[in-house]
Design a protein around this motif. Structure first.
Motif, mmCIF file in Angstrom:
data_model
loop_
_atom_site.group_PDB
_atom_site.id
_atom_site.type_symbol
_atom_site.label_atom_id
_atom_site.label_comp_id
_atom_site.label_asym_id
_atom_site.label_seq_id
_atom_site.Cartn_x
_atom_site.Cartn_y
_atom_site.Cartn_z
ATOM 1 N N PRO A 45 0.890 -1.127 0.090
ATOM 2 C CA PRO A 45 -0.036 0.092 -0.040
ATOM 3 C C PRO A 45 0.938 1.230 -0.141
ATOM 4 O O PRO A 45 0.418 2.373 -0.347
ATOM 5 N N TRP A 46 2.028 1.150 0.493
ATOM 6 C CA TRP A 46 3.114 2.102 0.472
ATOM 7 C C TRP A 46 3.986 2.365 -0.470
ATOM 8 O O TRP A 46 4.336 3.332 -0.997
ATOM 9 N N THR A 47 4.397 1.193 -0.871
ATOM 10 C CA THR A 47 5.630 1.154 -1.738
ATOM 11 C C THR A 47 5.122 0.917 -3.139
ATOM 12 O O THR A 47 5.844 1.152 -4.091
ATOM 13 N N HIS A 48 3.873 0.443 -3.381
ATOM 14 C CA HIS A 48 3.133 0.310 -4.521
ATOM 15 C C HIS A 48 3.774 -0.643 -5.405
ATOM 16 O O HIS A 48 3.961 -0.699 -6.776
ATOM 17 N N VAL A 49 4.418 -1.872 -4.736
ATOM 18 C CA VAL A 49 5.241 -2.921 -5.319
ATOM 19 C C VAL A 49 4.388 -4.220 -5.231
ATOM 20 O O VAL A 49 4.256 -4.565 -3.986
ATOM 21 N N ASP A 50 3.610 -4.469 -6.078
ATOM 22 C CA ASP A 50 2.746 -5.607 -6.063
ATOM 23 C C ASP A 50 3.428 -6.922 -6.019
ATOM 24 O O ASP A 50 4.804 -6.985 -6.703
ATOM 25 N N PRO A 51 2.866 -8.168 -5.884
ATOM 26 C CA PRO A 51 3.762 -9.273 -6.069
ATOM 27 C C PRO A 51 4.445 -9.590 -7.368
ATOM 28 O O PRO A 51 5.876 -10.006 -7.391
ATOM 29 N N ALA A 52 3.728 -9.228 -8.348
ATOM 30 C CA ALA A 52 4.194 -9.699 -9.811
ATOM 31 C C ALA A 52 5.288 -8.682 -9.989
ATOM 32 O O ALA A 52 6.265 -9.019 -10.608
ATOM 33 N N THR A 53 5.376 -7.509 -9.587
ATOM 34 C CA THR A 53 6.461 -6.516 -9.901
ATOM 35 C C THR A 53 7.692 -6.852 -8.842
ATOM 36 O O THR A 53 8.719 -6.935 -9.393
ATOM 37 N N GLY A 54 7.400 -7.517 -7.547
ATOM 38 C CA GLY A 54 8.305 -7.690 -6.857
ATOM 39 C C GLY A 54 9.288 -8.653 -7.246
ATOM 40 O O GLY A 54 10.282 -8.839 -7.111
ATOM 41 N N VAL A 55 8.686 -9.688 -7.878
ATOM 42 C CA VAL A 55 9.482 -10.711 -8.415
ATOM 43 C C VAL A 55 9.767 -10.580 -9.786
ATOM 44 O O VAL A 55 10.499 -11.714 -10.507
#
Length: 607
Positions: A45-55
């Motif tokens: 919610p704060w970083t705007h990095v969803d799981p798909a973007t994260g990996v």
């Protein structure tokens, strides 16, 4: 100044935590990077990095290209090409210290432009030690230049370092300008020549002579006070016990290096040997422990208790040629699986059939309680082992052997094929026939199909810690962009440097990136600094690509500390360097390159 948002603060906190972890290394930096990835996703919610973007870093073109380049480099290493070139150079220029320095600079710097510089330096370390013995020059005078020039050689092409490939990926995302294969080669040549001239002139006088080339390893590691011979008395309580039982039952800091029984000499593996009266032990221990052993365990000093290198090697040769013992230096490779372990937890003696006599960590030689010391990348182990065991060390990617080893298994007949595959990958990518990722992966297939690399060697060739580090850091750069953190930092720079010319700000970005690269990963420097550099350039009306290049080149100049780059760690122990040696030699070169690189970028690309 943009308004500070909660998202920015969260990302800044993650960045700060990452920097602390990278500098202090309570965990390997690749695991810390993986923790950063998890934190970014959990705090979406704060970083705007969803799981798909994260990996997404694991499927990034940059990550896959770097992975492929490790395998391509392995194909060249297995061919023995660099070893053959090095041997030819040593034969041709063996009578001149200055020519030898120029030769090793040329081999390391030139080769590192096309294959990963880590295997280049791994090959150069034993070569330099051989050259040192021939010319009488201390290896300390050559090893640091080899590391430095290999770093600078990585700036010649896109595939020279993982940093370049990652920077190209970030540049494509931010300003739609990925690097072509030879886009910055002209600047790379300028940087390489500057570094070579410095190291061959000013630098050679600043380099210390920490390791004396004419010293035996026993003297080099200050072993005289720690090796002795004792005789087992008939009434000794040790009689009838196995060597393994003897070592387990004692609380003293002692190792049994050799067992001499009549005209027989026994070395590792010793664990199951039963102690008999009149056995002679060659011990590694300190004076206090020796006195306790003599009192409590029924031992006497041997008539000639002085242990020399000949005692540890020549006796076994005379009696049992198939078990000849040698002393050799073995460097723990940065990122090795045994980093953080101890000799005890590794069960080193039984696992490797070798005895560790001492550990050199930079300029410090460790003799006491070695079994309890956690191993670090760059540690140099003085080991006693058979030639077969030493060859296994030479083939183990966890270690760098600090002496040249005859390798009958080099695939010299594959040299033309391996070189052709590398040139084909470079040509196809340079002509933009295919993306560099596709070319590199195709090169991997070609290396295996032609027998340059065996299928089982692919996974051993990859430095997986680098792959995980890249994959973990890429989403951190995305978070900096999406939350506006990079823009806020750029605004801070613009406000603070409003009266400075763009060329000065460009130089400041180079210098700052170079400085932080000396204490954190070069890939982390690129991920953190390029977004800020691009936003700063756009805010002052400068050329963003020039700022991208400044950060990229600076990230390849970790010249002031042994921990800034893995090749520095690799030469740290074999060169016997102190931490401050890198600062003394590297700081002037860092300052020179700040000026040369900045002016080179301005001249070629503008600002």
């Amino acid at each position: 100044m943009p308004e500070v948002t909660p998202g920015m603060l969260v990302v800044f906190a993650i960045v700060a935590a990452a920097l602390v972890l990278f500098v202090t290394e309570p965990l390997p930096i690749d695991i810390s990077a993986l923790g950063v990835l998890v934190a970014l996703i959990v705090l979406e919610p704060w970083t705007h990095v969803d799981p798909a973007t994260g990996v997404s870093g694991f499927s990034s073109a940059a990550t896959l290209t770097v992975l492929a380049m490790f395998v391509l480099s392995e194909g060249i290493r297995q061919s023995g090409l660099i070893n053959l070139v090095g041997a030819a150079v040593a034969d041709r220029f063996g009578d001149s210290q200055f020519k030898q320095l120029l030769a090793v600079l040329g081999i390391s710097g030139g080769t590192a432009g096309l294959i990963n510089n880590t295997p280049v330096v791994a090959i150069m370390i034993p070569m330099v030690n051989t050259i040192a013995k021939r010319t009488g020059i201390s290896p300390s005078k050559l090893l640091m230049p080899v590391s430095f020039i290999a770093m600078l050689g990585g700036t010649l092409t896109l595939i020279g370092t993982s940093t370049n490939i990652l920077a190209s990926d970030v540049s494509a995302r931010l300003i739609d300008h990925p690097f072509s294969m030879f886009e910055f080669t002209s600047l790379g040549v300028l940087v390489l020549i500057t570094g070579a001239v410095y190291l061959a002139t000013i630098g050679r006088y600043l380099l210390p002579e920490r390791v004396a080339v004419d010293d035996e390893l026993i003297a080099e590691f200050d072993m005289a006070e720690y090796l002795t011979e004792v005789v087992v008395r008939p009434e000794s309580p040790l009689v009838g016990k196995t060597i393994d039982q003897v070592l387990q039952e004692t609380d003293l800091d002692v190792d049994i290096v050799q067992l001499v029984r009549g005209d027989q000499v026994f070395t590792e593996p010793l664990a199951r040997k039963e102690v008999r009266p009149d056995d002679v032990f060659v011990l590694r221990t300190d004076r206090e422990s020796l006195l306790e052993l003599l009192d409590a365990e029924g031992l006497d000093l041997a008539p000639d208790a002085e242990v020399t290198e000949e005692v540890l090697t020549a006796e076994a040769e005379a009696i049992e040629p198939e078990t000849d013992q040698s002393l050799v230096e073995v460097v723990v490779a940065p990122g090795a699986s045994l980093v953080g372990e101890t000799l005890e937890t590794l069960n080193f003696r039984n696992r490797y059939d070798a005895t560790v006599l001492a550990i050199r960590r930079g300029g410090e030689v460790i003799h006491a309680r070695m079994d309890e010391r956690r191993l670090r990348g760059g540690d140099t182990l003085l080991i006693q082992a058979t030639e077969d065991t030493i060859r296994r060390f030479g083939a183990d990617r966890n270690f760098v052997l600090a002496r040249e080893l005859t390798r009958p298994d080099f695939r010299t007949e594959r040299i033309p094929v391996a070189v052709g595959i590398i040139l084909g990958v470079v040509a196809l990518a340079a002509l933009d026939v295919l993306p560099i990722m596709v070319c590199a992966l195709g090169g991997v297939v070609a290396m295996v199909a032609t027998g340059c690399v065996k299928p089982g060697e692919i996974y051993e060739a990859v430095d997986w810690s680098v792959i995980v580090l890249l994959a973990g850091l890429i989403p951190l750069g995305v978070a900096m962009e999406r939350t506006g953190g990079a823009e806020w930092l750029a605004s801070l720079v613009v406000v603070g440097a409003s009266d400075l010319a763009p060329v000065v700000i460009l130089g400041a970005f180079y210098l700052f990136t170079a400085l932080i690269t000396n204490v954190i990963s070069n890939n982390a420097s690129v991920v953190l600094m390029i977004p800020v550099a691009v936003d700063t350039a756009e805010a002052i009306g400068a050329e963003p690509f020039s700022f991208v290049l400044a950060v990229t080149f600076a990230a390849s100049t970790a010249l002031m500390t042994p921990i800034g780059y893995q090749t520095n760690l690799m030469v740290y122990g074999p060169g016997g360097y102190r931490f401050t040696d890198f600062l003394r030699v590297g700081a002037p070169l860092q300052a020179i390159l700040t000026v040369v690189t900045t002016l080179g970028i301005v001249t070629i690309w503008g600002v």
